[in-house]
Design an enzyme around this catalytic site. Structure first.
Site, PDB file in Angstrom:
ATOM      1  CB  CYS A 273      71.956  34.764  -8.069  1.00 14.07           C
ATOM      2  SG  CYS A 273      71.504  35.915  -9.210  1.00 14.07           S
ATOM      3  NE  ARG A 302      66.454  43.896  -7.156  1.00 10.85           N
ATOM      4  CZ  ARG A 302      65.728  42.877  -8.114  1.00 10.85           C
ATOM      5  NH1 ARG A 302      64.150  42.819  -8.373  1.00 10.85           N
ATOM      6  NH2 ARG A 302      65.468  41.149  -7.839  1.00 10.85           N
ATOM      7  CD  GLN A 320      64.547  38.848  -5.175  1.00 13.18           C
ATOM      8  OE1 GLN A 320      65.380  38.376  -5.234  1.00 13.18           O
ATOM      9  NE2 GLN A 320      64.142  38.767  -6.437  1.00 13.18           N
ATOM     10  CG  ASP A 322      66.522  34.139  -5.383  1.00 14.79           C
ATOM     11  OD1 ASP A 322      66.185  34.163  -5.941  1.00 14.79           O
ATOM     12  OD2 ASP A 322      67.508  35.211  -5.047  1.00 14.79           O
ATOM     13  CG  HIS A 324      69.988  31.154  -7.339  1.00 14.31           C
ATOM     14  ND1 HIS A 324      70.311  32.086  -5.786  1.00 14.31           N
ATOM     15  CD2 HIS A 324      70.200  31.804  -8.148  1.00 14.31           C
ATOM     16  CE1 HIS A 324      70.065  32.898  -6.609  1.00 14.31           C
ATOM     17  NE2 HIS A 324      69.236  32.663  -8.089  1.00 14.31           N
ATOM     18  CE  LYS A 402      60.941  37.427 -17.875  1.00 11.25           C
ATOM     19  NZ  LYS A 402      60.380  38.796 -16.645  1.00 11.25           N
ATOM     20  CG  HIS A 448      68.137  32.964 -11.151  1.00  9.95           C
ATOM     21  ND1 HIS A 448      69.325  34.190 -10.486  1.00  9.95           N
ATOM     22  CD2 HIS A 448      69.056  32.722 -12.162  1.00  9.95           C
ATOM     23  CE1 HIS A 448      69.968  33.795 -11.145  1.00  9.95           C
ATOM     24  NE2 HIS A 448      70.161  33.066 -12.219  1.00  9.95           N
TER      25      HIS A 448
END
Length: 582
Positions: A273, A302, A320, A322, A324, A402, A448
């Site tokens: 992000c 991670r 990911q 991912d 946004h 979420k 997200h």
RNA sequence: GCCCACGUAGCUCAGACGGUAGAGCACGUUCUUGGUAAGGACGUGGUCACGGGUUCAAUUCCCGUCGUGGGCUCCA
């Protein structure tokens, strides 16, 4: 009709098991012993570690108890009596003290065993069948699920109405275990992990790479169709980025140590992000630009504690899918609904079940102070509220409510895939603004979302979902060409290049194995089509088509197979169409 | 990270009172040229996870590390 619900019987079995353990270890301290999905467990604090042999002994003692038909007796007693009764059972005392005042204290006895328990139970131990009980495993479990409390020893057991049901259950478990992506991944040559090269880091082999390419191509196509733009961002970023985002404060334990570059600290990214926000901040944004939808297959790293790594499903480096969405407050509802309706196909099973909770939450909260959500929606208060931040982090949400979607693996465990998360925090921290139609600066909303979650995890579950037998459109090898003898190899090559030219992933098996062995190999690799060619086929310019179901479709011209296979590919249904044509 | 178990060829596994190891599959060579799930012969391949300790001697016993499995906690 069985006399008792399985749940009741399982709970009773846990008492019988606890009694057996008390007979082996008179000083054992009891934790709790509930019925669970397919069985029961009981937690004990014991003077030594249990072994497999202990389980056998315990089962023997349970059997004795069951044969003796010992009655269960319920009794309600006063709090004082209970405290006296459980004076040497500290965990029971703790439970007792946490019981609300107005709840009556009930205990259950059978034989010499007594437990603080709400019930219900079977009438007597003889209502259980010793031959339909199995003790499965010994595991460690923190008292009350708190890693700061003592670790107890948990015995897992399973119980069914009959010996046959127990057998079926155990057989089912074995069947499911065969779908385990870790072994299929190796047998099908899809991916590997290497202890010497680092735990939790995935190596995608050529065949796994093919499937991944197909998933990613599909993902990209649908995103572009869905109004997303594709972006790319770096894998490392200066500490400023992570300080500003707050990750360095709150996500520190999951981040790798910094590397020093020219005296500056750089960090491997655990999230994408902040990078997308940098793109946003690269110029002045108008309300006319919104909504912005930016997607990236972003690889993040991670640190995961060593005990939690698991095949592809829990790793230390993963990609990911991912995205946004940056929008105005007025646009947020449509955007969320858009995500929920997103034609993700491969990932969207069940997306519609998620309801409207976050949308409502966002609306009520006005985007600044949010109400407490329920279920998986995570509590959010004010941006910049440190305590709230930490709670979100611990709860797994970055910055707001979420929606999560979980899928079960072959072993019945749940893994989070899709996540859609509001973020009222980072826009603030990075001072993201857009110019409204009033000429004033406003704070945008940010969402997200990852649909597949991580490509690695998605792939792992995909392997298990199909048991390694991918549908034709995803299969790494769609057709294996099997020449019967060497003199058929030349024609085999011709067929191979024809199929490849038509876009099929075809391979020639030119090994000197016998045809039977080649078929077996292709079967084990779960290849959808096996194309056998011998004298007859060479003469006719044909292939003999065998499906992995074992069905033999007989000989057909190469072109006929090609058009059939392509039609199948389009229909994304390998077997049925063939049968219709055949 | 915590509890328990485990770590012998690429894979599945044998094995020895402590005296440096074996099978099947896979792989290679070769014979065989075969019609829908394993043809035969020969061969390559192991610092017995890594590092310490005990011992004349450790793959075997002890400790630690790393990794794996099942849980717990945590998470995409």
């Amino acid at each position: 009709m069985p006399k008792y619900e399985l749940e009741t019987m399982r709970h009773s079995a846990s008492h019988v098991m606890a009694e057996a353990v008390m007979r082996l270890f008179p000083d054992a301290k009891l934790g709790i012993g509930p019925a669970i999905e397919d069985g029961f467990y009981y937690d004990f604090d014991l003077p030594r570690s249990l072994t497999e042999d202990d389980l056998e002994k315990i089962l023997e003692l349970m059997k004795e108890s069951i044969k003796a038909k010992v009655p269960f007796e319920r009794e309600e007693i006063s709090r004082q009596e209970a405290e006296r009764l459980f004076a040497d059972q500290p965990y029971k005392l703790e439970l007792l003290r946490d019981l609300p005042e107005d709840v009556p204290i009930s205990i259950y006895r059978h034989g010499s065993f007594v437990d603080l328990c709400r019930g219900p139970h079977v009438e007597n131990t003889g209502d259980l069948r010793w031959d339909s009980i199995a003790l499965q495993s010994i595991a460690g479990a923190y008292w009350r699920g708190d890693e700061k409390r003592p670790m107890l020893q948990r015995i897992y057991g399973t119980l069914w109405h009959s010996k046959q049901e127990l057998r079926d259950y155990l057989a089912r478990l074995e069947e499911l275990a065969k779908r385990d992506h870790r072994w299929l991944g190796r047998d099908l040559d899809l991916f590997s992990l290497h202890e010497e090269a680092g735990a939790g880091l995935v190596y995608w082999h050529p065949k796994g790479g093919r499937v991944r390419t197909i998933i990613e191509d599909y993902w990209r196509k649908r995103h572009v169709e869905g109004g997303y733009d594709i972006v790319y961002s770096p894998h490392i970023g200066r500490s400023w980025l992570w300080e500003t985002s707050g990750h360095l404060d709150f996500y520190h334990d999951s981040m790798y140590a910094p590397m020093d570059i020219d005296g500056q600290d750089y960090y491997l990214k655990p999230m994408n992000c902040p990078f997308h926000i940098m793109i946003y901040r690269s110029r002045t944004r108008s309300y006319r630009d919104l909504p912005l939808r930016w997607a990236e297959l972003g690889t993040v790293y991670r640190y995961e504690r060593s005990g939690v790594l698991h095949g592809l499903l829990r790793v230390r480096g993963f990609t990911q899918d991912d995205a946004h969405i940056i929008c105005t407050p007025e646009q947020i509802e449509d955007e969320i609904l858009g995500v929920l309706r997103f034609p993700g196909h491969v990932a969207s099973h069940g997306l519609c079940r998620c309801g409207r909770l976050p949308v409502d939450a966002a609306r009520k909260g006005g985007g600044r102070a949010l109400p407490v959500g329920s279920g998986d929606a995570v509590t959010a208060t004010r941006p910049g509220d440190r305590r709230a931040d930490m709670r979100w982090m611990r709860g797994g949400a970055f910055y707001g409510p979420k929606i999560d979607l979980k899928i079960r693996d072959a072993l019945g465990r749940e893994w989070q895939m899709t996540t859609i998360q509001f973020d009222f925090n980072e826009p603030e921290r990075f001072d993201m603004v857009y110019v409204g139609d009033d000429g004033q600066e406003h704070r945008p909303y940010m969402v997200h979302r990852a649909l597949l979650g991580s490509i690695e995890r998605f792939f792992g579950l995909l392997i298990e979902h199909y048991g390694g037998a991918f549908p034709v459109w995803m299969a790494p090898v769609q057709a294996v060409i099997i020449p019967i003898t060497d003199r058929h190899v030349a024609f085999g090559r011709e067929v191979e290049s024809k199929l490849r030219a038509a876009g099929l992933r075809a391979e020639l098996d030119a090994s000197n194995d016998r045809m039977n062995a080649k078929i077996r190999a292709a079967q084990l690799n779960k290849v959808p089509y096996m194309l056998v060619i011998g004298d007859r086929e060479v003469e006719d310019g044909a292939v003999s088509v065998r499906l992995r179901s074992g069905e033999d479709l007989g000989a057909m011209p190469v072109e006929a197979f090609l058009s059939g296979a392509k039609a199948i590919d389009d229909a994304r249904d390998n077997q049925r169409l063939w049968k219709a044509e055949a």
